[in-house]
Structures are given as structure tokens and as C-alpha cells.
Design a protein around this motif. Sequence first.
Motif, PDB file in Angstrom:
ATOM      1  N   ILE A  23     -20.305  33.141  -0.775  1.00  0.00           N
ATOM      2  CA  ILE A  23     -19.867  34.379  -0.436  1.00  0.00           C
ATOM      3  C   ILE A  23     -18.556  33.352   0.203  1.00  0.00           C
ATOM      4  O   ILE A  23     -17.225  34.552   0.465  1.00  0.00           O
ATOM      5  CB  ILE A  23     -20.944  34.594   0.590  1.00  0.00           C
ATOM      6  CG1 ILE A  23     -21.714  35.667   0.265  1.00  0.00           C
ATOM      7  CG2 ILE A  23     -19.873  35.912   1.280  1.00  0.00           C
ATOM      8  CD1 ILE A  23     -21.470  37.256  -0.140  1.00  0.00           C
ATOM      9  N   GLU A  24     -18.666  32.622   0.914  1.00  0.00           N
ATOM     10  CA  GLU A  24     -17.044  32.389   1.754  1.00  0.00           C
ATOM     11  C   GLU A  24     -17.988  30.538   2.045  1.00  0.00           C
ATOM     12  O   GLU A  24     -19.041  30.112   1.813  1.00  0.00           O
ATOM     13  CB  GLU A  24     -16.901  32.986   3.607  1.00  0.00           C
ATOM     14  CG  GLU A  24     -17.827  32.673   4.207  1.00  0.00           C
ATOM     15  CD  GLU A  24     -17.255  33.113   5.464  1.00  0.00           C
ATOM     16  OE1 GLU A  24     -16.760  32.885   5.935  1.00  0.00           O
ATOM     17  OE2 GLU A  24     -19.511  33.407   6.509  1.00  0.00           O
ATOM     18  N   TYR A  25     -16.420  29.959   2.222  1.00  0.00           N
ATOM     19  CA  TYR A  25     -16.663  28.088   2.527  1.00  0.00           C
ATOM     20  C   TYR A  25     -16.005  28.567   3.708  1.00  0.00           C
ATOM     21  O   TYR A  25     -15.231  29.478   4.414  1.00  0.00           O
ATOM     22  CB  TYR A  25     -15.582  27.478   2.021  1.00  0.00           C
ATOM     23  CG  TYR A  25     -16.364  27.740   0.694  1.00  0.00           C
ATOM     24  CD1 TYR A  25     -17.301  26.173   0.482  1.00  0.00           C
ATOM     25  CD2 TYR A  25     -15.546  27.867  -0.222  1.00  0.00           C
ATOM     26  CE1 TYR A  25     -18.010  26.496  -0.745  1.00  0.00           C
ATOM     27  CE2 TYR A  25     -16.053  27.018  -1.478  1.00  0.00           C
ATOM     28  CZ  TYR A  25     -17.142  26.526  -1.747  1.00  0.00           C
ATOM     29  OH  TYR A  25     -17.531  26.197  -2.812  1.00  0.00           O
TER      30      TYR A  25
ATOM     31  N   GLN B  90     -29.758  31.640   9.246  1.00  0.00           N
ATOM     32  CA  GLN B  90     -29.433  33.321   8.666  1.00  0.00           C
ATOM     33  C   GLN B  90     -28.677  33.443   9.937  1.00  0.00           C
ATOM     34  O   GLN B  90     -29.603  33.196  10.437  1.00  0.00           O
ATOM     35  CB  GLN B  90     -30.556  34.078   7.826  1.00  0.00           C
ATOM     36  CG  GLN B  90     -30.749  34.231   6.399  1.00  0.00           C
ATOM     37  CD  GLN B  90     -32.122  34.883   6.366  1.00  0.00           C
ATOM     38  OE1 GLN B  90     -32.975  34.389   5.542  1.00  0.00           O
ATOM     39  NE2 GLN B  90     -31.647  36.120   6.194  1.00  0.00           N
ATOM     40  N   ASP B  91     -27.753  34.197  10.013  1.00  0.00           N
ATOM     41  CA  ASP B  91     -27.047  34.838  10.944  1.00  0.00           C
ATOM     42  C   ASP B  91     -27.996  36.759  11.082  1.00  0.00           C
ATOM     43  O   ASP B  91     -28.002  36.973   9.750  1.00  0.00           O
ATOM     44  CB  ASP B  91     -26.159  34.864  11.302  1.00  0.00           C
ATOM     45  CG  ASP B  91     -24.994  34.800  10.595  1.00  0.00           C
ATOM     46  OD1 ASP B  91     -25.089  36.000   9.664  1.00  0.00           O
ATOM     47  OD2 ASP B  91     -23.963  35.121  10.803  1.00  0.00           O
ATOM     48  N   HIS B  92     -27.358  37.338  11.929  1.00  0.00           N
ATOM     49  CA  HIS B  92     -27.334  38.418  12.084  1.00  0.00           C
ATOM     50  C   HIS B  92     -25.687  39.140  12.669  1.00  0.00           C
ATOM     51  O   HIS B  92     -25.562  38.833  13.786  1.00  0.00           O
ATOM     52  CB  HIS B  92     -28.204  39.075  13.429  1.00  0.00           C
ATOM     53  CG  HIS B  92     -29.381  38.889  12.572  1.00  0.00           C
ATOM     54  ND1 HIS B  92     -30.409  39.659  12.289  1.00  0.00           N
ATOM     55  CD2 HIS B  92     -30.469  37.879  12.701  1.00  0.00           C
ATOM     56  CE1 HIS B  92     -32.151  39.076  11.730  1.00  0.00           C
ATOM     57  NE2 HIS B  92     -32.020  37.913  12.257  1.00  0.00           N
TER      58      HIS B  92
ATOM     59  N   PHE C 189     -19.128  24.142  12.292  1.00  0.00           N
ATOM     60  CA  PHE C 189     -20.462  24.470  12.289  1.00  0.00           C
ATOM     61  C   PHE C 189     -19.559  26.519  12.062  1.00  0.00           C
ATOM     62  O   PHE C 189     -18.871  26.002  12.804  1.00  0.00           O
ATOM     63  CB  PHE C 189     -20.386  24.006  13.912  1.00  0.00           C
ATOM     64  CG  PHE C 189     -21.254  22.717  13.349  1.00  0.00           C
ATOM     65  CD1 PHE C 189     -22.297  21.645  13.499  1.00  0.00           C
ATOM     66  CD2 PHE C 189     -20.236  21.542  13.789  1.00  0.00           C
ATOM     67  CE1 PHE C 189     -23.365  20.953  13.291  1.00  0.00           C
ATOM     68  CE2 PHE C 189     -21.166  20.652  14.131  1.00  0.00           C
ATOM     69  CZ  PHE C 189     -22.032  20.422  13.541  1.00  0.00           C
ATOM     70  N   GLY C 190     -21.439  26.768  11.554  1.00  0.00           N
ATOM     71  CA  GLY C 190     -21.204  28.267  12.317  1.00  0.00           C
ATOM     72  C   GLY C 190     -21.745  29.285  13.925  1.00  0.00           C
ATOM     73  O   GLY C 190     -22.207  27.753  14.081  1.00  0.00           O
ATOM     74  N   ASP C 191     -21.344  29.806  13.708  1.00  0.00           N
ATOM     75  CA  ASP C 191     -21.576  30.049  15.223  1.00  0.00           C
ATOM     76  C   ASP C 191     -22.207  31.637  14.997  1.00  0.00           C
ATOM     77  O   ASP C 191     -20.723  31.973  14.127  1.00  0.00           O
ATOM     78  CB  ASP C 191     -20.548  30.575  16.315  1.00  0.00           C
ATOM     79  CG  ASP C 191     -20.573  30.638  17.890  1.00  0.00           C
ATOM     80  OD1 ASP C 191     -21.716  31.383  17.935  1.00  0.00           O
ATOM     81  OD2 ASP C 191     -19.575  29.702  18.833  1.00  0.00           O
ATOM     82  N   PRO C 192     -23.973  31.743  15.497  1.00  0.00           N
ATOM     83  CA  PRO C 192     -25.070  31.288  15.930  1.00  0.00           C
ATOM     84  C   PRO C 192     -25.243  30.626  15.396  1.00  0.00           C
ATOM     85  O   PRO C 192     -26.383  30.324  15.811  1.00  0.00           O
ATOM     86  CB  PRO C 192     -25.203  32.634  16.890  1.00  0.00           C
ATOM     87  CG  PRO C 192     -25.575  33.074  15.645  1.00  0.00           C
ATOM     88  CD  PRO C 192     -24.044  33.180  14.751  1.00  0.00           C
ATOM     89  N   GLU C 193     -25.100  30.387  14.265  1.00  0.00           N
ATOM     90  CA  GLU C 193     -26.394  29.923  13.564  1.00  0.00           C
ATOM     91  C   GLU C 193     -26.406  27.799  14.268  1.00  0.00           C
ATOM     92  O   GLU C 193     -27.619  28.028  14.332  1.00  0.00           O
ATOM     93  CB  GLU C 193     -25.881  28.656  12.021  1.00  0.00           C
ATOM     94  CG  GLU C 193     -25.544  30.331  10.805  1.00  0.00           C
ATOM     95  CD  GLU C 193     -24.397  31.203  10.916  1.00  0.00           C
ATOM     96  OE1 GLU C 193     -24.028  30.796  11.573  1.00  0.00           O
ATOM     97  OE2 GLU C 193     -23.906  31.356   9.777  1.00  0.00           O
ATOM     98  N   THR C 194     -25.237  27.099  14.710  1.00  0.00           N
ATOM     99  CA  THR C 194     -25.486  25.981  14.848  1.00  0.00           C
ATOM    100  C   THR C 194     -26.313  26.281  16.269  1.00  0.00           C
ATOM    101  O   THR C 194     -27.416  24.842  16.347  1.00  0.00           O
ATOM    102  CB  THR C 194     -24.111  25.722  15.633  1.00  0.00           C
ATOM    103  OG1 THR C 194     -23.114  25.683  14.357  1.00  0.00           O
ATOM    104  CG2 THR C 194     -24.219  23.874  16.063  1.00  0.00           C
TER     105      THR C 194
HETATM  106  N1  GLY Z   1     -22.010  32.557  12.161  1.00  0.00           N
HETATM  107  C1  GLY Z   1     -20.645  32.967  10.714  1.00  0.00           C
HETATM  108  C2  GLY Z   1     -19.649  32.140  11.146  1.00  0.00           C
HETATM  109  O1  GLY Z   1     -19.700  31.295  11.658  1.00  0.00           O
HETATM  110  O2  GLY Z   1     -17.973  31.896  10.598  1.00  0.00           O
END
Ligand code: GLY
Length: 418
Positions: free
Chosen positions: A282-284, A211-213, A288-293
Motif C-alpha cells: 500500500i505504501e512505503y 498492525q496499527d489502528h 520507523f512507523g508511529d505507533p508501530e515502533t
Molecule cells: N503508522 C503509520 C505511519 O507511521 O506512517
Amino acid sequence: MKILVVGGGGREHAIIHKISQNKNVEKIYCAPGNGGIAQLAECVDIKATDIDGIVAFAKANQIDMTVVAPDDPLVLGMVDKLNENGLNAFGPVAKAAIIEGSKVFSKNLMKKYNIPTAAYETFDNSKDAIEYLKTQKMPIVVKADGLALGKGVIIAENYDDAVKAVHEIMDDKAFGNAGNKVVIEEFLVGQEVSVLAFTDGKTLVPMVSAQDHKRVFDNDKGLNTGGMGAFSPSRIYTEEVNKYCYDNIFIPTMNAMKSEDRTFKGVLYFGLIVTEDGVKVIEYNCRFGDPETQAVLPRLKTDLVDIFQAVIDEKLDTINIEWYDNAVACVVMASGGYPQKYQSGYEISGIADAESDIVTVYHAGTKLSDGKIVTAGGRVLGVSASGNNLDDAIKNSYEAVKKISFKDMHYRKDIGVK
Ligand code: GLY
Ligand code: AMP
């Protein structure tokens, strides 16, 4: 083996940190990189969107694998160009990256293949969009079709704000051509979870959840940012939810892309929301996501380069991807003022002291200046710590954060508390 990573934020630092653990990797380059990445890779001054520049560099330096991390070069076709030049590259080709590059495309894909998502309509002119708004319940969500640096989504509380959003996006072109079309969709209520997945188009392996904030201040107050922190795993993403998502969202999406002749190879990011009527997309994202990675990759046991090559070779089914049974929290330390105006160039102290077996400091906006690490962006560092469980990981991360300082620094005190 020589590897080139395209990009220069915290996400790329986390990717490079993992890549550097592969014994066959003798040299890593990063374009453009940052002050922290420079400790593991040779940074080359080529913009992440400079397709010709990247291809020429990869050719001239006999790069064995180019990993394209950010959305814009993927959507612009960097992997296509690398492949056309006989170069080995990780990431989707442009016709697959459209899953992030066009929200009209991704919404229509979900509708066609019955993948759960918010109800919506798409428009190519503001007049029809505004007529439609008159018939809708508020709040409502207005989204620019194309890439808008994460800013093209406006949640409007009332009709007037929704009309204003449509005018800004479609008529004033606040996000350029990304606003030629809009998606207007139902506002959903629930907690958001990010699940990144490796896929070679035939097999899909979800990574551990995160999860991100997004908001800048504690308790989700203030403006949206690129992300103020992340943690893994999500407390609400149970095995049961994962099974539902795998069967009803992940595999159907992979197969839908294949059916549309847009086979997706790379990391497919599912931005999910857990609502009262179940999980919806919600979206694709095509990357890689930032900061999830920075919260997910530290938990990966299996070699990342091997996974990348298996995806490229369409042999993901031959690899057993394993994870540590721990938790990781990543607290982002930002420049005061971010996401609006802020000052850069301040010296950062305490990074080495903060790092340990369980703490890695990923650099986002830093650079080397006269041998010192100084701030060079809004989001400066991501302090990732592991623990046996989320509470420990959060505690370890904040203990490390306290050792780091730079002028006007700002970070949220409630990462992981949701
Ligand atoms: N954390 C959301 C994104 O990378 O788009
Ligand atoms: P996106 O770029 O599509 O991820 O949207 C950015 C953020 O806007 C998401 O992470 C959500 O927090 C919020 N958002 C997007 N679509 C919706 C929706 N239909 N309902 C509620 N919030 C949304």
C-alpha cells in the motif's frame, strides 16, 4: 558515546528508551523531544526540520551518532547534510527517502520491478485525472504525490467524491506542492500489516510484524488519525506470508533502489495489505512507523545502537538480530476532540503508577510545565505493555491505561481486536 535523536513523538521516545540501554551511551539529546523524553535525554529546542540547526548542534556538541526519525527531515536531506559535514548519521539520504517522499516515484518503482501493488495511473493535471476517473470502478483511491502529514490519501466512494478529491489536491492545493501530481489507484480490500525492516542496502532484516489502528473510534469508525494504537505480532502475518514478502517484496525493493542508484540505508517500512489475491504494497515509509515502533521495539533483544551502526557501516550481515517471543500492545491516549480541535495543558496523573517491568508509557504530546507533565498535543501517550501472547498484552495495557487520567482523555477500547 553521545547520541542525538531528531523528532519528538512517541516513536522517538521508544527509540530513545532502547538507546538508553546501551552501556556505551553516556548522553542522549533530542530535538525537540517532549515531556517524557526529557527524563532520558536533554531536549534541545531545535525544530526537527531545521537542517542547519541540527547540523550546527551536532558539530558543536561532538555528537557521535544522529538518528533522524521523522519523514520530512529525511526527505529534505538532513542525513545528506550531516554526512557532508563528516557526521555519523542513521537514516536514508534524500535520494533514497524519495520512496516515501513521492508516491509517483514509489508506484513507478513497483511497476518497473514487478513488486505487487494496487493498479494505478499517475497524473500531473486535473483534467486528465478526471477523464480517467470516468472509466474507473468505484470506490477508488486518490493520493497526493508528496508528503501531506499523512492526510494526502482520499478514499472516494463515488465518482463525484473522486472528482472533488482531485480538485482539492491538484487545483486548490490542499497539501501545497505535494499535490502537483496525483496517483489514482484501485481500492484494495484486506487487512493491513506493517513490517519495518533494517537495511544497509545489501542485507535486509525484517522486524517483527505489527498492525496499527488509524481511525479515532472503536470498530474503525470516525476520522483517520496518526494512529490510535498498535500491536505486535500481527495474527495474520504468518511465517509463510513473511517468506512470500521477503522474496517478492522486501528484497526486490532493496535491490530496485540499489539499481536506481538510490541505495536505501535505514529503516524501510512496508505498509502491506493482505488481499484475496495475495499481499500487496500500500505504501512505503522511509523510517520507523508511529505507533508501530512503540509495539515493535520493546520486543527487540539486540542492542539498537549496534544495529544502527551496522547499518551505517553496511555490515548488517554481521549482526544477529533477536526478538523476544512475546507480544506487545500499545494503546494511545489522546486529547478529547483529536484529530480535530482539542484543548491542551491539562495535568496528567498516574503515569508512574501505571509503569512496571512490563509496561512503558511513551510520551507523544506532553511537556513539562512547573515540574508537572501536562498534555501538549492530540496524541498524548502510548501505553505499551508486554504479555506472553496478544491477549495478555492487551489486558496488561488496558490495566495500565486505567491508572492514568487527564481531562477529556479519549482512547480506543478495541486495540488488538482484529
Ligand atoms: N503508522 C503509520 C505511519 O507511521 O506512517
Ligand atoms: P497511505 O498514506 O498510502 O498509507 O494511505 C493511508 C491509508 O489509506 C492506508 O493505510 C490504507 O488504510 C488506505 N489506503 C491507501 N491506499 C489504499 C488502497 N489502494 N486501497 C485501500 N485502502 C488504501
